[in-house]
Structure formats: structure tokens, C-alpha cells
Design a protein around this motif. Structure first.
Motif, PDB file in Angstrom:
ATOM      1  N   GLU A 225       0.739  -1.106   0.022  1.00  0.00           N
ATOM      2  CA  GLU A 225       0.120  -0.019  -0.022  1.00  0.00           C
ATOM      3  C   GLU A 225       0.857   1.397  -0.005  1.00  0.00           C
ATOM      4  O   GLU A 225       0.583   2.071  -0.982  1.00  0.00           O
ATOM      5  CB  GLU A 225      -1.072   0.062   1.222  1.00  0.00           C
ATOM      6  CG  GLU A 225      -1.872   1.263   1.365  1.00  0.00           C
ATOM      7  CD  GLU A 225      -2.872   1.295   2.368  1.00  0.00           C
ATOM      8  OE1 GLU A 225      -3.481   2.313   2.750  1.00  0.00           O
ATOM      9  OE2 GLU A 225      -2.837   0.209   2.981  1.00  0.00           O
TER      10      GLU A 225
ATOM     11  N   GLY B  42      -5.840   2.467  -1.320  1.00  0.00           N
ATOM     12  CA  GLY B  42      -4.425   2.821  -1.686  1.00  0.00           C
ATOM     13  C   GLY B  42      -4.067   2.006  -3.239  1.00  0.00           C
ATOM     14  O   GLY B  42      -3.551   1.076  -3.238  1.00  0.00           O
TER      15      GLY B  42
ATOM     16  N   ASP C 137      -4.537   9.131  -8.642  1.00  0.00           N
ATOM     17  CA  ASP C 137      -3.853   8.449  -7.287  1.00  0.00           C
ATOM     18  C   ASP C 137      -4.553   8.381  -6.382  1.00  0.00           C
ATOM     19  O   ASP C 137      -5.800   8.580  -6.209  1.00  0.00           O
ATOM     20  CB  ASP C 137      -2.446   9.501  -7.244  1.00  0.00           C
ATOM     21  CG  ASP C 137      -2.967  10.963  -6.795  1.00  0.00           C
ATOM     22  OD1 ASP C 137      -3.942  11.003  -6.331  1.00  0.00           O
ATOM     23  OD2 ASP C 137      -2.247  11.829  -6.899  1.00  0.00           O
ATOM     24  N   SER C 138      -3.873   8.095  -5.050  1.00  0.00           N
ATOM     25  CA  SER C 138      -4.642   7.455  -3.902  1.00  0.00           C
ATOM     26  C   SER C 138      -4.916   8.930  -2.947  1.00  0.00           C
ATOM     27  O   SER C 138      -5.308   8.740  -2.025  1.00  0.00           O
ATOM     28  CB  SER C 138      -4.133   6.554  -3.126  1.00  0.00           C
ATOM     29  OG  SER C 138      -2.682   6.924  -2.619  1.00  0.00           O
ATOM     30  N   HIS C 139      -4.552  10.201  -3.569  1.00  0.00           N
ATOM     31  CA  HIS C 139      -4.616  11.350  -2.936  1.00  0.00           C
ATOM     32  C   HIS C 139      -5.690  12.488  -3.416  1.00  0.00           C
ATOM     33  O   HIS C 139      -5.636  13.561  -3.201  1.00  0.00           O
ATOM     34  CB  HIS C 139      -3.302  12.208  -2.743  1.00  0.00           C
ATOM     35  CG  HIS C 139      -2.119  11.233  -2.354  1.00  0.00           C
ATOM     36  ND1 HIS C 139      -1.953  10.886  -1.008  1.00  0.00           N
ATOM     37  CD2 HIS C 139      -1.197  10.349  -2.837  1.00  0.00           C
ATOM     38  CE1 HIS C 139      -0.962  10.037  -0.846  1.00  0.00           C
ATOM     39  NE2 HIS C 139      -0.608   9.698  -2.024  1.00  0.00           N
TER      40      HIS C 139
ATOM     41  N   ARG D  65       2.233   9.684  -7.595  1.00  0.00           N
ATOM     42  CA  ARG D  65       1.252  10.831  -7.608  1.00  0.00           C
ATOM     43  C   ARG D  65       1.103  10.979  -9.141  1.00  0.00           C
ATOM     44  O   ARG D  65       1.848  10.849 -10.007  1.00  0.00           O
ATOM     45  CB  ARG D  65       2.081  11.874  -7.056  1.00  0.00           C
ATOM     46  CG  ARG D  65       2.538  11.824  -5.681  1.00  0.00           C
ATOM     47  CD  ARG D  65       1.432  12.193  -4.706  1.00  0.00           C
ATOM     48  NE  ARG D  65       1.512  12.099  -3.165  1.00  0.00           N
ATOM     49  CZ  ARG D  65       1.012  12.745  -2.542  1.00  0.00           C
ATOM     50  NH1 ARG D  65       0.033  13.676  -2.642  1.00  0.00           N
ATOM     51  NH2 ARG D  65       1.414  12.866  -0.963  1.00  0.00           N
TER      52      ARG D  65
ATOM     53  N   ARG E  11      -8.365   6.076  -2.996  1.00  0.00           N
ATOM     54  CA  ARG E  11      -8.317   6.903  -1.849  1.00  0.00           C
ATOM     55  C   ARG E  11      -8.293   6.027  -0.611  1.00  0.00           C
ATOM     56  O   ARG E  11      -7.421   6.155   0.531  1.00  0.00           O
ATOM     57  CB  ARG E  11      -9.090   8.249  -1.629  1.00  0.00           C
ATOM     58  CG  ARG E  11      -8.841   9.125  -0.523  1.00  0.00           C
ATOM     59  CD  ARG E  11      -9.867  10.341  -0.505  1.00  0.00           C
ATOM     60  NE  ARG E  11     -11.145   9.542  -0.231  1.00  0.00           N
ATOM     61  CZ  ARG E  11     -12.176   9.580  -1.432  1.00  0.00           C
ATOM     62  NH1 ARG E  11     -11.899  10.101  -2.409  1.00  0.00           N
ATOM     63  NH2 ARG E  11     -13.508   9.333  -1.021  1.00  0.00           N
TER      64      ARG E  11
ATOM     65  N   ARG F 147       0.717   4.218  -2.765  1.00  0.00           N
ATOM     66  CA  ARG F 147       0.460   5.779  -2.084  1.00  0.00           C
ATOM     67  C   ARG F 147       1.475   6.771  -2.343  1.00  0.00           C
ATOM     68  O   ARG F 147       1.371   7.960  -2.485  1.00  0.00           O
ATOM     69  CB  ARG F 147       0.173   5.786  -0.773  1.00  0.00           C
ATOM     70  CG  ARG F 147      -1.267   4.778  -0.533  1.00  0.00           C
ATOM     71  CD  ARG F 147      -1.727   5.240   0.872  1.00  0.00           C
ATOM     72  NE  ARG F 147      -2.942   4.638   1.338  1.00  0.00           N
ATOM     73  CZ  ARG F 147      -4.100   5.193   0.828  1.00  0.00           C
ATOM     74  NH1 ARG F 147      -4.337   6.232   0.119  1.00  0.00           N
ATOM     75  NH2 ARG F 147      -5.263   4.514   1.327  1.00  0.00           N
TER      76      ARG F 147
END
Length: 205
Positions: free
Chosen positions: A12, A124, A174-176, A19, A121, A16
Motif C-alpha cells: 500500500e 491505496g 492517485d490515492s490522494h 502521484r 483513496r 500511495r
């Protein structure tokens, strides 16, 4: 922006760390999956013997040729054209792929929607984009079809590819919460509004 050479399975934390606007090149194992594969897995209760935890999956129904089982072709299949297909119609499968099977990376064309963004998000993961029309190039990155499952669905089987230098691919979700598709959509809407305003076209509020 950064470039990442990755060999799945990924943790994960590794997912993460990616980006939006980073690039990724994959080596090792890559799984191919498409509509029918996922319909059978998630709507019809079928299971795969493959361990997808931490792995990357590409949306594809490859063109393959049966050549018989050999050392070079252990499944009997030779890759002819491994092209990536549009992802949007497979939107609803992103979360179950991640939640039930532990997938980390989805690869495709055209992007995914808010449900997938939320799954990336929460769990991950990332979406890597392939440029349309690159199937011939992608095929050169596939060294071998190592295994195949759910092969009664051929060509929408679940494929296990061995890849080398698969990329560079663009991190577009991405995860953000980052998404190039959201950014492009917002920019396009802003340009449209500006163009209409310059023509004196009034928009309803």
C-alpha cells in the motif's frame, strides 16, 4: 513528477507514493482482465486461482494465437496483439478488485470515475493511462503469456503476462484525490464558458 520502475506485487505504501503526473514502468507479472472476466467474478460468483494481491491489472482482451504448449509458450498461447481497452465501462469493478483481491494498479484508456477515485483513496491504489493506438508497442513489452484462468471466456480470460519495460505509463489517478481527468474536464468547461462569453452568449444561472 518522478519516474518509478516497479516490480509487483506492491505494498500500500508503494502505491500511495505514486502521484498524478508521475510515470511508471512495470516489470514481472501483469494480469489482463476485461468486462466478461469481471462479470463472471463479481456477478456470477466465479473465483480465480491467481493471487492478485498487490498486482497490476490491465484492461485488455488480447489477440492471441494457439501454437501448442512449449517451453516458450507454456500456456500454448502466443501474444499477437496485447492492446488496452477503454476503462469507463468497467468502473464498478475497481473497488471489488481492490477490496476482495487486493489489486493495487489498474491500467487502461480514458480514465475512471468518482467511485474508482474513492476506492484508490480508501484502499491505496492508482490508475495508469495508456495512450490509445499503442497496442503494437505494448505487445513488444510482453515477453510471455505465463498462465491463463477462466479460459472458457477467451479472449476475455484472466491472463497472466510476464512483462519487461512495460511503459512508461502515466499516473493519471492517485490515492490522494488527484485526477488528470477531473483537471481536464474543469479546464475544458472553463474554456467553453470563456468562448461563449466572448460571443455574447448568456448562460442561465
Amino acid at each position: 513528477m518522478a519516474h518509478h520502475d516497479l516490480t509487483p506485487p506492491l505494498s500500500e505504501a508503494q502505491a500511495r507514493a505514486l502521484r498524478v503526473n508521475d510515470t511508471v514502468t512495470l516489470n514481472g507479472t501483469l494480469y489482463g482482465i476485461r468486462d466478461a472476466t469481471q462479470i463472471h467474478m463479481f456477478d456470477r460468483g466465479r473465483k480465480t486461482r491467481f493471487d492478485l494481491k498487490g498486482h497490476a491489472l490491465v484492461h485488455t482482451a488480447p489477440n492471441v494465437r494457439w501454437v501448442g504448449e512449449t517451453v516458450a509458450h507454456p500456456t500454448g498461447y502466443e501474444p499477437v496483439c496485447i492492446g488496452t481497452t477503454t476503462s469507463d465501462r468497467m468502473e464498478r469493478f475497481t473497488r471489488p478488485l481492490m477490496q476482495e483481491y487486493g489489486a493495487r494498479i489498474i491500467i487502461g484508456k480514458g480514465g475512471l470515475r468518482e467511485g474508482s477515485a474513492a476506492a484508490f483513496r480508501d484502499l491505496g491504489g492508482v490508475y495508469l493511462a495508456v495512450i490509445g493506438g499503442a497496442a503494437a508497442l505494448e505487445t513488444t513489452w510482453v515477453e510471455q503469456i505465463e498462465d491463463v484462468d477462466l479460459d472458457d471466456l477467451n479472449p476475455e480470460s484472466l491472463w497472466k503476462f510476464r512483462v519487461k519495460g512495460f511503459g512508461p505509463l502515466l499516473v493519471s489517478m492517485d490515492s490522494h484525490g488527484g485526477s488528470l481527468y477531473t483537471e481536464v474536464n474543469q479546464a475544458a468547461r472553463a474554456r467553453r464558458e470563456a468562448a461563449l462569453a466572448s460571443l455574447g452568449v448568456k448562460r442561465d444561472s
